[in-house]
Design an enzyme around this catalytic site. Structure first.
Site, PDB file in Angstrom:
ATOM      1  N   PRO A   1     -44.936  15.433  37.640  1.00 23.97           N
ATOM      2  CA  PRO A   1     -45.959  14.630  38.325  1.00 23.97           C
ATOM      3  C   PRO A   1     -47.319  15.342  38.358  1.00 23.97           C
ATOM      4  O   PRO A   1     -47.397  16.542  38.630  1.00 23.97           O
ATOM      5  CB  PRO A   1     -45.383  14.450  39.733  1.00 23.97           C
ATOM      6  CG  PRO A   1     -43.904  14.516  39.536  1.00 23.97           C
ATOM      7  CD  PRO A   1     -43.714  15.547  38.461  1.00 23.97           C
ATOM      8  N   GLY A   2     -48.375  14.586  38.026  1.00 24.42           N
ATOM      9  CA  GLY A   2     -49.739  15.111  38.051  1.00 24.42           C
ATOM     10  C   GLY A   2     -50.152  15.864  36.804  1.00 24.42           C
ATOM     11  O   GLY A   2     -51.321  16.244  36.661  1.00 24.42           O
TER      12      GLY A   2
ATOM     13  N   ASN B   1     -10.870   7.654  -6.409  1.00 25.27           N
ATOM     14  CA  ASN B   1     -10.774   8.506  -5.217  1.00 25.27           C
ATOM     15  C   ASN B   1     -11.365   7.779  -4.015  1.00 25.27           C
ATOM     16  O   ASN B   1     -12.567   7.517  -3.971  1.00 25.27           O
ATOM     17  CB  ASN B   1     -11.528   9.818  -5.440  1.00 25.27           C
ATOM     18  CG  ASN B   1     -10.945  10.642  -6.568  1.00 25.27           C
ATOM     19  OD1 ASN B   1      -9.881  11.200  -6.441  1.00 25.27           O
ATOM     20  ND2 ASN B   1     -11.658  10.675  -7.691  1.00 25.27           N
TER      21      ASN B   1
ATOM     22  N   TYR C   1       2.830  11.678 -11.122  1.00 24.36           N
ATOM     23  CA  TYR C   1       2.273  10.667 -10.222  1.00 24.36           C
ATOM     24  C   TYR C   1       1.819   9.445 -11.010  1.00 24.36           C
ATOM     25  O   TYR C   1       2.151   8.303 -10.674  1.00 24.36           O
ATOM     26  CB  TYR C   1       1.101  11.261  -9.441  1.00 24.36           C
ATOM     27  CG  TYR C   1       0.370  10.250  -8.579  1.00 24.36           C
ATOM     28  CD1 TYR C   1       1.033   9.580  -7.555  1.00 24.36           C
ATOM     29  CD2 TYR C   1      -0.986   9.982  -8.778  1.00 24.36           C
ATOM     30  CE1 TYR C   1       0.370   8.655  -6.752  1.00 24.36           C
ATOM     31  CE2 TYR C   1      -1.655   9.066  -7.988  1.00 24.36           C
ATOM     32  CZ  TYR C   1      -0.976   8.405  -6.974  1.00 24.36           C
ATOM     33  OH  TYR C   1      -1.634   7.483  -6.194  1.00 24.36           O
TER      34      TYR C   1
ATOM     35  N   LYS D   1       3.178   5.458 -10.799  1.00 27.61           N
ATOM     36  CA  LYS D   1       2.323   4.307 -10.487  1.00 27.61           C
ATOM     37  C   LYS D   1       2.350   3.296 -11.633  1.00 27.61           C
ATOM     38  O   LYS D   1       2.356   2.082 -11.409  1.00 27.61           O
ATOM     39  CB  LYS D   1       0.887   4.755 -10.211  1.00 27.61           C
ATOM     40  CG  LYS D   1       0.714   5.661  -8.997  1.00 27.61           C
ATOM     41  CD  LYS D   1       1.245   5.049  -7.720  1.00 27.61           C
ATOM     42  CE  LYS D   1       0.312   4.041  -7.087  1.00 27.61           C
ATOM     43  NZ  LYS D   1       0.760   3.598  -5.743  1.00 27.61           N
TER      44      LYS D   1
ATOM     45  N   LEU E   1       0.807  -1.213   0.000  1.00 32.53           N
ATOM     46  CA  LEU E   1       0.000   0.000   0.000  1.00 32.53           C
ATOM     47  C   LEU E   1       0.844   1.268   0.000  1.00 32.53           C
ATOM     48  O   LEU E   1       0.315   2.359  -0.251  1.00 32.53           O
ATOM     49  CB  LEU E   1      -0.911   0.021   1.243  1.00 32.53           C
ATOM     50  CG  LEU E   1      -1.670  -1.270   1.586  1.00 32.53           C
ATOM     51  CD1 LEU E   1      -2.460  -1.069   2.872  1.00 32.53           C
ATOM     52  CD2 LEU E   1      -2.578  -1.690   0.442  1.00 32.53           C
TER      53      LEU E   1
END
Length: 369
Positions: free
Chosen positions: A281-282, A132, A103, A107, A53
């Site tokens: 409550p209530g 990408n 590049y 490669k 890689l």
């Protein structure tokens, strides 16, 4: 199985190693640009599979392209030949290998080395010309425009969309890993002389920018990205990985009064709205009915009584609910309904409605149960 990973601290390498360990592969030889070259001598002697890689894609000096993408590959292959090791090699090339730029040339030179190595040794070689890539742990201004946009937008920085209509082919890191594990098992996805990741996504640059911007906006408009769209789902996961560590949380607008509070949590045009209701409550809340709007109530804390009455009937239907036993109660149309806190502590209810509240068309009519 001894697995050699070059570029092990890079974006793909980190994700790959994490998943290798998840799947029980623990004999991993990690090699980085900081590693002593003598380690490569040892690793190439003992490895059974190579994930190659390592590479350079944004150097300060163009000559580094060949040094990082060709020379290391050459060195790796020479050491494997020296040890007579025919371990399978998976090499991550790039779609840029088809182009006439420094590049791409580097490669392509690495690819040619590997094809010649295969012809010379008959060792298996899997060459992936990757598009990408994006996903967690990618680097902004280095790996991909997705990382750059996610990083900037999460930090309230401006982004540049220089060529809005530019077409991008994106590939998510998890899809890459699934394909790499097929290769590890000897079953890569082939297309002519190359291997491919079968799952990719095409999008225009401006659309990508708008989607990622919408993730930031979702914290204020409470929208949920469309998880039914595979690319959006993957982009959102990537975006979240770029949040600042002190910005994981965000506030909601609590509508509070003496009765308790009511807070919208999330809104979706397709799946409705979720809110959190707190009653003291209530206290009784509700006493209204709907033509089309319908709801689900889930009490998660406290004790309550949900009461129903069909609007043309005198009969009252009651459901006791408690956080001690989680139970969903459907609120049908045509029934006026209320929820009463009959306990001694706050009653907390998760409420789902099939549509988001619209002030101009609330579909809510007062009528005591």
């Amino acid at each position: 199985m001894n697995i050699l990973i070059t570029g092990s601290k890079g974006f793909v390498g980190k994700n790959l190693i994490a998943e290798l360990k998840n799947r029980g592969y623990n004999d991993l030889f990690e090699f980085t640009k900081e590693s002593d070259i003598s380690l490569l001598e040892k690793y190439t002697k003992e490895c059974d599979f190579v994930f190659h890689l390592a590479g350079v894609n944004r150097p300060k000096d163009e000559k580094e392209f060949m040094e990082g993408n060709y020379c290391l590959t050459s060195q790796l292959l020479e050491l494997l030949k020296k040890h007579g090791n025919k371990a399978t090699i998976l090499y991550t090339s790039s779609i840029q290998a088809e182009k006439d730029n420094p590049y791409g040339k580097s490669k392509k030179a690495g690819e040619d080395l590997l094809f010649n190595y295969y012809l010379e040794t008959d060792a298996k070689v899997y060459i992936y010309r990757l598009p990408n890539l994006f996903g967690k742990w990618s680097k902004p201004n280095y790996n991909t425009v997705v990382a750059t946009y996610c990083h900037s937008i999460a930090r309230h920085l401006d982004i540049e969309v220089n060529n809005p209509e530019a077409d991008l082919t994106l590939c998510y890191i998890d899809d890459v890993l699934e394909e790499f594990f097929r290769a590890l098992d000897g079953n890569p996805t082939m297309q002519d002389d190359y291997c491919i990741v079968p799952v990719t996504h095409n999008i225009k640059l401006v659309e990508l920018a708008n989607i990622i911007k919408s993730f930031k906006e979702s914290r204020t408009n409470l929208s949920i990205p469309n998880m039914g769209d595979a690319l959006t789902k993957k982009l959102y996961s990537t975006y979240l990985s770029f949040l600042l560590e002190n910005k994981f949380s965000y506030d909601l607008k609590m509508n509070c009064d003496h009765r308790g509070s009511f807070t919208e949590f999330m809104r979706t045009p397709e799946r409705g709205q979720v809110s959190i209701n707190v009653s003291k409550p209530g206290i009784t809340k509700g006493n209204h009915w709907h033509h089309t709007k319908n709801e689900k109530f889930l009490v998660v804390s406290g004790d309550g009584l949900i009461r129903f009455r069909k609007i043309d009937s005198e009969e009252i239907i009651e459901y006791r609910v408690s956080g001690e036993k989680l139970q969903v109660v459907d609120i049908p149309t045509g029934y006026t309904h209320s929820i009463v806190n009959v306990g001694e502590k706050d009653l907390v209810t998760v409420m789902w409605a099939n549509e988001c509240f619209d002030l101009n068309k609330p579909d809510t009519y007062f009528l005591e149960v």
